[in-house]
Design an enzyme around this catalytic site. Structure first.
Site, PDB file in Angstrom:
ATOM      1  N   ASP A 105      -9.768  -8.785   4.773  1.00 40.75           N
ATOM      2  CA  ASP A 105      -8.602  -8.046   4.292  1.00 40.75           C
ATOM      3  C   ASP A 105      -8.043  -8.799   3.088  1.00 40.75           C
ATOM      4  O   ASP A 105      -8.120 -10.025   3.022  1.00 40.75           O
ATOM      5  CB  ASP A 105      -7.523  -7.952   5.372  1.00 40.75           C
ATOM      6  CG  ASP A 105      -7.908  -7.019   6.514  1.00 40.75           C
ATOM      7  OD1 ASP A 105      -8.695  -6.080   6.286  1.00 40.75           O
ATOM      8  OD2 ASP A 105      -7.414  -7.227   7.637  1.00 40.75           O
ATOM      9  N   ASP A 146      -9.718   0.141   5.553  1.00 42.76           N
ATOM     10  CA  ASP A 146      -8.511   0.479   6.323  1.00 42.76           C
ATOM     11  C   ASP A 146      -7.752   1.628   5.669  1.00 42.76           C
ATOM     12  O   ASP A 146      -7.260   2.534   6.348  1.00 42.76           O
ATOM     13  CB  ASP A 146      -7.581  -0.732   6.437  1.00 42.76           C
ATOM     14  CG  ASP A 146      -8.211  -1.907   7.171  1.00 42.76           C
ATOM     15  OD1 ASP A 146      -9.086  -1.687   8.018  1.00 42.76           O
ATOM     16  OD2 ASP A 146      -7.807  -3.049   6.880  1.00 42.76           O
TER      17      ASP A 146
END
Length: 187
Positions: free
Chosen positions: A145, A159
């Site tokens: 991330d 995501d």
């Protein structure tokens, strides 16, 4: 009573024309291609951005604007980093959901459903790839991330694709339900 020129004893029920069946078959085939293309594009973009993040953010974060910055984070859990100890189970559940999504939407005549399924599938495959190939043991990897708003959990392109796909799919479901139209069946 048979139609003129119809042999006696045959059904008198009207049959869909070959042209209509061909159009429907072509529509489903095109939507399969759309689902696959969107999923592949999301997967490719996700993996390329993660590769960049792994290299470009090694030395620290990059401030973009307002509170948005790019910061490298490795997430073993689900959304918001929850359930890190359950990574293998999370991976299996994500795989089952992905396969179910393909099965449900593979023959949809609706382009919007195929495109949204492609968004969700591509994002799921991007994060599954991280879990499978960026760690040790059975699906023990971490998801990369790097988009950090600082007021929301750090996320990645996969995501974002999943979130946008699910929200738009829910909106489409509500709209179809209000109109009495099936979402995944015949359009």
């Amino acid at each position: 009573m048979p139609y003129p020129g119809q042999p006696s004893g045959s059904s008198t029920r009207p049959v869909a024309s070959d042209a209509a069946e061909a159009r429907s078959s072509g529509c489903v085939r095109n939507n399969r291609l759309l689902l696959t293309a969107v999923a592949a594009a999301v997967l490719l973009a996700d993996q390329l951005t993660k590769l960049w993040a792994l290299r470009g953010l090694q030395d620290g974060s990059i401030h973009l604007f307002w509170t948005i910055r790019l910061r490298l984070v490795f997430n073993q859990g689900t959304a918001f980093g929850l359930g890190a100890s359950l990574a293998p189970l999370i991976t299996v559940v994500a795989l089952v959901v992905s396969l179910s999504l393909i099965r449900l939407c593979w023959s949809t005549p609706r382009r919007s459903v195929a495109a949204l399924a492609g968004l969700v599938l591509g994002g799921a495959l991007g994060n599954l790839g991280d879990r499978a190939f960026r760690g040790d043991g059975f699906f023990g990897g971490s998801v990369v991330d790097f988009v950090d708003p600082q007021w929301w959990p750090v996320f990645n392109l996969a995501d974002a694709a999943i979130s946008v796909g699910v929200v738009l799919f829910l909106a489409l479901t509500l709209r179809s339900g209000m109109r009495g139209e099936p979402l995944v069946g015949e359009a």
